[in-house]
Design a protein around this motif. Sequence first.
Motif, PDB file in Angstrom:
ATOM      1  N   TYR A  40      -2.658  -1.209  -6.574  1.00 39.69           N
ATOM      2  CA  TYR A  40      -4.097  -0.904  -5.872  1.00 39.69           C
ATOM      3  C   TYR A  40      -5.007  -1.908  -6.365  1.00 39.69           C
ATOM      4  N   ALA A  90       2.504   1.730  -3.278  1.00 42.30           N
ATOM      5  CA  ALA A  90       1.424   2.160  -4.358  1.00 42.30           C
ATOM      6  C   ALA A  90       1.203   3.658  -4.261  1.00 42.30           C
ATOM      7  N   GLN A  91       0.907   4.088  -3.064  1.00 41.42           N
ATOM      8  CA  GLN A  91       0.887   5.476  -2.728  1.00 41.42           C
ATOM      9  C   GLN A  91       2.096   6.501  -3.187  1.00 41.42           C
ATOM     10  N   SER A 118      -4.403  -5.643  -5.245  1.00 36.32           N
ATOM     11  CA  SER A 118      -4.500  -5.789  -3.677  1.00 36.32           C
ATOM     12  C   SER A 118      -6.098  -5.842  -3.511  1.00 36.32           C
ATOM     13  N   VAL A 122      -7.395  -0.096   0.709  1.00 37.42           N
ATOM     14  CA  VAL A 122      -7.300   0.448  -0.694  1.00 37.42           C
ATOM     15  C   VAL A 122      -8.162   1.539  -1.197  1.00 37.42           C
ATOM     16  N   SER A 154      -7.233   4.904   0.524  1.00 36.05           N
ATOM     17  CA  SER A 154      -5.996   5.380   0.028  1.00 36.05           C
ATOM     18  C   SER A 154      -6.389   5.998  -1.278  1.00 36.05           C
ATOM     19  N   LEU A 155      -6.974   5.571  -2.247  1.00 37.81           N
ATOM     20  CA  LEU A 155      -7.625   5.942  -3.434  1.00 37.81           C
ATOM     21  C   LEU A 155      -8.546   7.197  -3.256  1.00 37.81           C
ATOM     22  N   ALA A 164      -6.624   7.898  -9.595  1.00 37.56           N
ATOM     23  CA  ALA A 164      -7.330   7.218  -8.545  1.00 37.56           C
ATOM     24  C   ALA A 164      -8.645   7.123  -9.069  1.00 37.56           C
ATOM     25  N   LEU A 171       0.790  -1.169  -0.034  1.00 35.03           N
ATOM     26  CA  LEU A 171      -0.016   0.104   0.230  1.00 35.03           C
ATOM     27  C   LEU A 171       0.947   1.469   0.033  1.00 35.03           C
TER      28      LEU A 171
END
Length: 1381
Positions: free
Chosen positions: A437, A418-419, A440, A452, A455-456, A471, A415
């Motif tokens: 993302y 990915a960020q 996952s 996920v 975060s998006l 995103a 995570l």
Amino acid sequence: QMMRKKRRSSADKGQGATTTTSKLYAKKSRSTGRQAKEPALEETNESVFAIFLREAGVTLKQGGTSNEIAVDQVVFQKRIQQKLQKSPRYPIVQEFTTGLESHIEDPERFRNCLLPCATLGRTYISEGYSYDLDSTYFQGCKLPEFMFDGSGDGGISIPRIIINQLKWLDRVVDSKELAVKLMELVSVAPVEVQRDIITSMPEILEDSQHNDIARELNSLLQENTQLTVPILDALSSLNLSSSLLTEVRGAVMATLAAVQLEDLPVVVKFILHSVSASDAYEVVCNLRKKLELEQCILPPVMQASQSRIKTAGSSQNSVALILDGIKSAVRFQKTISEAWLKAIESVDEVEDHKVSVIDLLVLFILHTTNANQSRRGAERVLKVKVRTGLIQESLLQRTFRDYAQVMRGYFSSILALAQSLLRSPDPCVVPFGGHMYRHSFTAFDSYCQQEVVGSLVTHVCSGVGGEVDMALELLCGLVTEKPSEMALYAVFVKGILDYMDNLTPQQIRRLFHLLSRLAFGQQQQGSHIQDDMHIVIRKQLSSTVPKYKRIGIIGAVMIVGSMGALRNVHACVCCLLQVTALLELVKSSSESSPEAAALYYDELANLILSSTLDPQVSFPFPANVMYNLDEEESQGGIAINLLPLLANDIQNKGEQRVSPLCLSPFFRLLRLCEEKQHQGDLEEIDALLGCPLILTDMGVVEKIESLSKAEREFLCTLLFHTINWFREVVNAFCRQKEIEMKVKVMSRLQNITYLQTLLERALAGTTGFVPPVANFDGESTDGFILSSTAPGNKAKKGKKRKAPVKNSSESSSQLDETTDADKTQQEQPEKEKEKEIRQGVSLVSYRPFFRELDMEVLSVLQCGLLSRSVLDSELHTKVREEVLLGPAELVFLLEDMLRKVEFSLTAAPAKRAPFFKSVGFSHLQQRSSKDIASCCVELLPTLCSHLENCHNHFQTLLSENNGVVDGPATDIQEHQLMSSGYQLLLQVLNATFSWSGFSQPGQRSLLKKALGVLAGRLKEGGAELTLEQLVKHSFAYLVNFRSTMPNLSTALCLSQLLSTVTEKEGNPAIYREQTASLAKCFLSQDWVTANGEKERGNKFNEALHTLLSIYLGHVDDVLKAVEEIAGEGIPELLNASKDESSASWPTLSRQTFLVFYKVLMAVLEKAVRKIPACKISDNTEAQSEKLLTWNLAVRDFHILVNLVKVFDSRPVLNVCLKYGRLFLESFLKLGMPLLDNSFKKHKDVQSLLKTFQLSTRQLHHMCGHSKILQDTSLTNHVPALKKSLELFVYRVKAMLMLNNCQEAFWIGNLKNRNLKGEEILSQRSQESEEDDDDDDDDEQPLLLPQEQSEDEIDSEESKKVNIEEDVDQDDIVDDSDSDTL
């Protein structure tokens, strides 16, 4: 459970080998034992052994009854020792041993003696015996008797218990013989006993035997892989020498491929935990190459599904254990983490060493553990490998598919990475973060899915363009793929509605599309957010702020699209009522604002174009919208009443309900509705294509200066509305197949190009004018700086026209300019064609105020090209089978196509322009880049035809003018248009082939199709050719155009296109020589404009800079090429007259010298950075080759630095100071270590240093000169350069000392001089005023060799190396001190 006690020294250690006592076991008694078949009787004829044991506290039992012990272990041990030592018959050990032997002859009694004793009271004591070597040997002889018995009653293994007894010996007399006996037992024992013996060896044997037994075990490992785990366990516990450990590790590594999967974790753990700092990198490299996890997941033969699942589960567990071993090694051994990072980083494109699943997993481990700050390193390496294409989405997909259980443990790192990737400014790595993302969410549990989505949502709320786009795209994809799972997190996504201020209209469309799919989709899993969305929409629509009203309109139309979809309306009748009510609400909310109404029409048009609405959905439109059409039967047709409409709108200040702003948007909506209802047939509204517009007399543009400001602005507004109407008309009818319709579309294109020339002139005389809005989904005027003056012949890309286009009589009749008074049609005055070219502003900055052209308009390019002359009235007929495209229209369409292709294919999401530069691409953004690429590939044959026509045009022009570009018959205006078209065609091709999507596996067929078009122009049968052959033929086709390049910019575009095409081949290096040769050909050409003047200016210099970089970047010997230009071309320039160029390099003139100088310095510095560093292992030949390379580089550098004496302008000095420092730093880092090793072997070292010293002295003079000028752009480079110059002096001193030649070195202070070599006195005078005491010393020149002229130094016969220290005079305290250095 057995309680073990540590070994301790024997109590009688000092008494030699006569008596030895063993340590006894303290074990818990077994509460349940096998009962004897007959009553147990004590021995009647007791031996010394039995008596001593009984007196010491142990009672021997017979049968299956356990022996009993009544005292503590220590007490028992002490009593036995005393009895053996104090017996009257001493020594009695032999008799005691004989009694032991006779007692254990019976297997049952032997078994009892090995098992824990029964206890009396609360004491837990185990029986034990006293051993010397003979008793050990004796038990070793007993072992074979039970070796093949397996486990007896109660699961007790006699061999294992015997071996356990051997672990606890206090002392072994002959450890070597014991080792031999144990290995003999291993050779014959069953596998289970072998494992027990091997794992017990480290505890049985002394350290002196460890190396020998390790060699034996190593040999055994090669023979029997079944014993891998016990052997490695034993080897891990042995104390081995480093050389032997390396040997053993190498042998283990060799067997890695044959090891069972369940044994791999132990093998990997042994390899990593036996690594030293020196060999960590090598070991890790070998390990990652041999550790093929991909082959471990599924068995080679597919079995039943149940067994396959079981196998996959066990393999996942094994992989998890392997990674745990790596994780442990990385966490506790700094060298291992560094070695893994370095190993993965060193992976190149070679197929044998490609990045594998284990590399990706290890990067996650390094990020998770953060050992030795490895988190940042793992992130950096991942980005580099993704950027270079070595880690692709397919690898990530395999890893998630096969190792989901393992990957779950590293979710937090996945995570975080990915960020980081999604936030990266590098567009190459952003999509990979999106893939992380997506996988996952798909592979992991609900907790991970929630993280996920959260975060998006955070990315979307950040407001950063690239992050938001990616995103939202991911969230939309997840809603499509996993609607039921995403419905659980609809509340999270709904939270984005509070952060819409920073979103662009396209992003708001995406957001509402996403939310409406969740809330009003087919399954309506997210129906719990429907009320919230209705509340938000109503609130936004009722707002008086235009921005929020726009958001409300966009959102409402997106909701209508989801609710009114074909499947929903049929399923629920109430949906139709809700849709109708929502449309009525939007209509009533937008009536008060023309901009809002126009946006509403545009959004509805987009909805009709992109979705399948139910036919029952109807749009409520005001009837008077059609007042835009003024139908009069007396005239026999219709006309667009634009001029009165605009006049009324200005007079009433927008209060009337029909605004000119709504004209184009409503027509677009009307046209799309017609297309939808009649399957693309526009016969009902085809009159709008050719109907006239009521305008003013366009001759007034020539008198723009005599009009008032309001009249000028009215004229400009009228022109904008007219052009936008024509653009929408072309959008509507461009796909019609009838010849008559095509003719009218072509006429409208000619009208557009003509009106644009008028608009340029009108805008030039109308300062501060803000055009009417044409794209209503954003603030069109935000961020735009509109040019209000006419730049003089400024070459700009875009819609700029240098003269009105010569239109046919058809175009003039189609324009139908009429006045408001009588509406009588007027022809274009003939004198318009003959007027002198007038300057106008560029329309580049006004693009957002024009309606967007659809991709389908580009199909007009297929109508052909008229390259020699435009149509005149004599050629015009009402019926014509062929429609010809003029140069102006070709340029117009190609400019639009280039902008579209660059926006969709070249600009990645993270590097897209800010919103105000993206206005005008709303329709384009709703199509995928793959669709755009496919459209471009479909147009490639047409583009190639136009390219060949341009080539033929200029070839004919050259032949007519006897090879002269600026012949008397050359039409300057036509030449400019054809040149622009030629360049645009090459740019469009380059932008198309530069699409990064071609590298994806799924797009390979599209790439082959595109290359096949180019290759097919030369060779038939492109479908059967390989990719390499297609690239070869495409290259050959494009090279043919080199002879007709009209200007340097077009030549550069051709070179860039060739480079782009060759990159599609697996080995583009084979085209390096041809690319360099072509670039050199262009650089050696004299470029002349159609006016007969030499090309010059910023645009020419930029193209020259890039082309020269391409040449030097592809040439085989860079240093030789630099010397050719600097040593031959520039001296020719110096000897030529002021306006002349170099004979061998015609593009090199005094105006372009700075361009050449900058590129030469940059390329030279880059080339020396690539010279391989010196290695101790290099032989003499390798050292000589590197030394020769450095000699060439230093010589080139000396030539370039000395040019500053002639070309002493500030930009040249700036370049020299900047790259001079970088060259010097590279020399210190890479060159000096070579000189250290070559000083005594090669005589060239001294000449190299002397040459380089001349360059450093010149750099020192430039530093002083910069201080005189007091130019901060120059002096900013001085401190760092001074530091490097001083480092060079002391580095040479260190080299001489290393080679015992320190007497050849002396050091002094250089005087500050200017570029002419004159001493700078200002600092001396300042010093004398500040300190009179030092005045005399300062005036004394230093009588050091450094004060000699350069000629004197060169002619000096002394072999001593002369080195100066570059120090400012400000830093000199006392010259007398310097003399002693």
